[in-house]
Design a protein around this motif. Structure first.
Motif: not given
Length: 166
Positions: A60-65, A75-79, A102-108
């Motif tokens: 859905s989104y790309g946040l950290g990598v 390793y790339a993070t998403d919800w 799926t309610t987890i918010s990944w960042f770093g």
């Protein structure tokens, strides 16, 4: 080597919201996550500064990598999911690691290349860092660290992860 604290170059990427950045230093590739653009990752030839291609993750989104220059995995993070990328072929491996729902918010995200452990922050109210074994690409531990952890960095010599949270 002394850094001169100046910008030496700017590399354009074909997205409006680059979010995370990881580098496989052993093969000179940069990986940039694309937030709000279908959760893909662009890869760049660091020597030329040219964007070479895009890796579709189905996220859905790309946040950290973050990349491990020893195992050639990023390793790339998403919800609620961490996606695994083969940095040599610049392709998704097909492995997605579900962690926390799926309610987890990944960042770093950060990789200890010595122990081959991956650390992913959960910025939701749970205040957790998830630990993934890079050999098996499975969740092996959940560490409570306090509210809103975002940044994570690794000191591989001391075998420590440092987490910024409020």
């Amino acid at each position: 080597m002394r850094l001169n604290n100046t910008v030496v170059d700017t590399i354009a990427v074909p997205v409006t919201s680059p979010a995370g950045l990881g580098i496989d230093t052993s093969i000179n590739k940069i990986f940039v996550s694309n937030d709000y653009i279908g959760g893909s990752v662009d890869y760049i030839d660091a020597a030329s500064g040219n964007t070479v291609g895009t890796i579709a993750l189905g996220a859905s989104y790309g946040l950290g990598v973050a990349a491990n220059p020893v195992t050639h995995k990023a390793y790339a993070t998403d919800w609620g999911t961490v996606y695994v990328i083969d940095t040599i072929t610049s392709t998704a491996t097909g492995t997605s690691i579900p962690v926390g729902g799926t309610t987890i918010s990944w960042f770093g995200v950060a990789v200890n290349s010595v122990t081959n452990k991956v650390y992913v922050t959960n910025t939701s109210s749970a205040g957790q860092v998830f630990v993934i074994d890079g050999n098996t690409d499975t969740l092996i531990n959940t560490i409570t660290v306090g509210m809103n952890p975002e940044g994570v960095a690794i000191d591989p010599t001391a075998n420590r992860a440092y987490v910024a949270n409020s």
